[in-house]
Design a protein around this motif. Sequence first.
Motif, PDB file in Angstrom:
ATOM      1  N   MET A   1       0.842  -1.174   0.000  1.00  0.00           N
ATOM      2  CA  MET A   1       0.000   0.000   0.000  1.00  0.00           C
ATOM      3  C   MET A   1       0.884   1.233   0.000  1.00  0.00           C
ATOM      4  N   LYS A   2       0.388   2.285  -0.559  1.00  0.00           N
ATOM      5  CA  LYS A   2       1.127   3.554  -0.617  1.00  0.00           C
ATOM      6  C   LYS A   2       0.497   4.538   0.364  1.00  0.00           C
ATOM      7  N   GLY A   3       1.300   5.522   0.791  1.00  0.00           N
ATOM      8  CA  GLY A   3       0.799   6.533   1.703  1.00  0.00           C
ATOM      9  C   GLY A   3       1.807   7.641   1.909  1.00  0.00           C
ATOM     10  N   THR A   4       1.481   8.529   2.850  1.00  0.00           N
ATOM     11  CA  THR A   4       2.317   9.679   3.172  1.00  0.00           C
ATOM     12  C   THR A   4       2.491   9.751   4.676  1.00  0.00           C
ATOM     13  N   ILE A   5       3.722   9.990   5.118  1.00  0.00           N
ATOM     14  CA  ILE A   5       3.961  10.149   6.554  1.00  0.00           C
ATOM     15  C   ILE A   5       3.392  11.493   6.993  1.00  0.00           C
ATOM     16  N   LEU A   6       2.473  11.445   7.945  1.00  0.00           N
ATOM     17  CA  LEU A   6       1.882  12.668   8.475  1.00  0.00           C
ATOM     18  C   LEU A   6       2.725  13.239   9.608  1.00  0.00           C
ATOM     19  N   ASP A   7       3.248  12.353  10.440  1.00  0.00           N
ATOM     20  CA  ASP A   7       4.003  12.805  11.609  1.00  0.00           C
ATOM     21  C   ASP A   7       4.961  11.700  12.024  1.00  0.00           C
TER      22      ASP A   7
ATOM     23  N   ILE B   1       0.982   7.291   9.397  1.00  0.00           N
ATOM     24  CA  ILE B   1       0.941   7.328   7.942  1.00  0.00           C
ATOM     25  C   ILE B   1      -0.500   7.469   7.503  1.00  0.00           C
ATOM     26  N   SER B   2      -0.737   8.347   6.535  1.00  0.00           N
ATOM     27  CA  SER B   2      -2.037   8.442   5.894  1.00  0.00           C
ATOM     28  C   SER B   2      -1.978   7.589   4.637  1.00  0.00           C
ATOM     29  N   GLY B   3      -2.719   6.486   4.639  1.00  0.00           N
ATOM     30  CA  GLY B   3      -2.723   5.589   3.490  1.00  0.00           C
ATOM     31  C   GLY B   3      -3.511   6.170   2.336  1.00  0.00           C
ATOM     32  N   ASP B   4      -3.227   5.710   1.129  1.00  0.00           N
ATOM     33  CA  ASP B   4      -3.970   6.154  -0.040  1.00  0.00           C
ATOM     34  C   ASP B   4      -5.437   5.725   0.014  1.00  0.00           C
ATOM     35  N   ASP B   5      -5.747   4.808   0.937  1.00  0.00           N
ATOM     36  CA  ASP B   5      -7.129   4.383   1.112  1.00  0.00           C
ATOM     37  C   ASP B   5      -7.915   5.312   2.046  1.00  0.00           C
ATOM     38  N   GLY B   6      -7.265   6.378   2.545  1.00  0.00           N
ATOM     39  CA  GLY B   6      -7.924   7.353   3.412  1.00  0.00           C
ATOM     40  C   GLY B   6      -7.827   7.040   4.891  1.00  0.00           C
ATOM     41  N   LYS B   7      -7.276   5.892   5.266  1.00  0.00           N
ATOM     42  CA  LYS B   7      -7.146   5.516   6.674  1.00  0.00           C
ATOM     43  C   LYS B   7      -5.762   5.902   7.188  1.00  0.00           C
TER      44      LYS B   7
ATOM     45  N   VAL C   1       5.599   6.896   1.056  1.00  0.00           N
ATOM     46  CA  VAL C   1       6.070   5.585   1.483  1.00  0.00           C
ATOM     47  C   VAL C   1       5.269   4.471   0.824  1.00  0.00           C
ATOM     48  N   ASP C   2       5.893   3.298   0.814  1.00  0.00           N
ATOM     49  CA  ASP C   2       5.240   2.057   0.423  1.00  0.00           C
ATOM     50  C   ASP C   2       5.301   1.184   1.667  1.00  0.00           C
ATOM     51  N   PHE C   3       4.174   0.608   2.095  1.00  0.00           N
ATOM     52  CA  PHE C   3       4.178  -0.149   3.336  1.00  0.00           C
ATOM     53  C   PHE C   3       3.201  -1.318   3.280  1.00  0.00           C
ATOM     54  N   GLN C   4       3.364  -2.221   4.227  1.00  0.00           N
ATOM     55  CA  GLN C   4       2.474  -3.364   4.404  1.00  0.00           C
ATOM     56  C   GLN C   4       1.697  -3.169   5.697  1.00  0.00           C
ATOM     57  N   LEU C   5       0.626  -3.901   5.850  1.00  0.00           N
ATOM     58  CA  LEU C   5      -0.125  -3.897   7.103  1.00  0.00           C
ATOM     59  C   LEU C   5       0.176  -5.171   7.861  1.00  0.00           C
ATOM     60  N   ASP C   6       0.472  -5.036   9.163  1.00  0.00           N
ATOM     61  CA  ASP C   6       0.671  -6.233   9.971  1.00  0.00           C
ATOM     62  C   ASP C   6      -0.693  -6.726  10.458  1.00  0.00           C
TER      63      ASP C   6
ATOM     64  N   GLU D   1       7.037  -2.841   7.467  1.00  0.00           N
ATOM     65  CA  GLU D   1       7.793  -2.966   6.219  1.00  0.00           C
ATOM     66  C   GLU D   1       7.706  -1.673   5.400  1.00  0.00           C
ATOM     67  N   ILE D   2       8.071  -0.557   6.017  1.00  0.00           N
ATOM     68  CA  ILE D   2       7.912   0.766   5.407  1.00  0.00           C
ATOM     69  C   ILE D   2       9.169   1.144   4.623  1.00  0.00           C
TER      70      ILE D   2
END
Length: 148
Positions: A1-7, A17-23, A44-49, A56-57
Amino acid sequence: MKGTILDFNAANGQGVISGDDGKRYVFSEGDIKSSLGGRAGGKVDFQLDPSGDASEIYMEIGSGTDSKNKIVAALLAFFLGWLGIHKFYLGKNTAGVIMLAVSLLGLILIGIPTFIMGFIAFVEFIIYLTRSDEEFERVYVQGNKSWF
């Protein structure tokens, strides 16, 4: 999944991280697999545990608001480096002003200081090209290294 580090709080090693899925997803410093570290605004590109946290960021090269292109910096160092233009491009304004002032004053002093600034810029041109994109980002953009 892709996203952006918010803080990211380096003191406690936690971030969001704010995921591209809005969560939004929580992560810890140990989950960052890239040597670029976790900086706000970085893509970032990351996985969900299994617990739903980010793991895995990996930082995307050239992401974030302060990202700089090493090829542009190298070309500026090669062609206009004696004036310190590559330093201004990288946001190293003090180093840029020093190179500019020494070069311009050197023009009236038989050109020796100007030649020295040109040599320094040529060395930096070579260094910029030989570093990986990730290492260039870490050392010259995030690390805020001004010289060599």
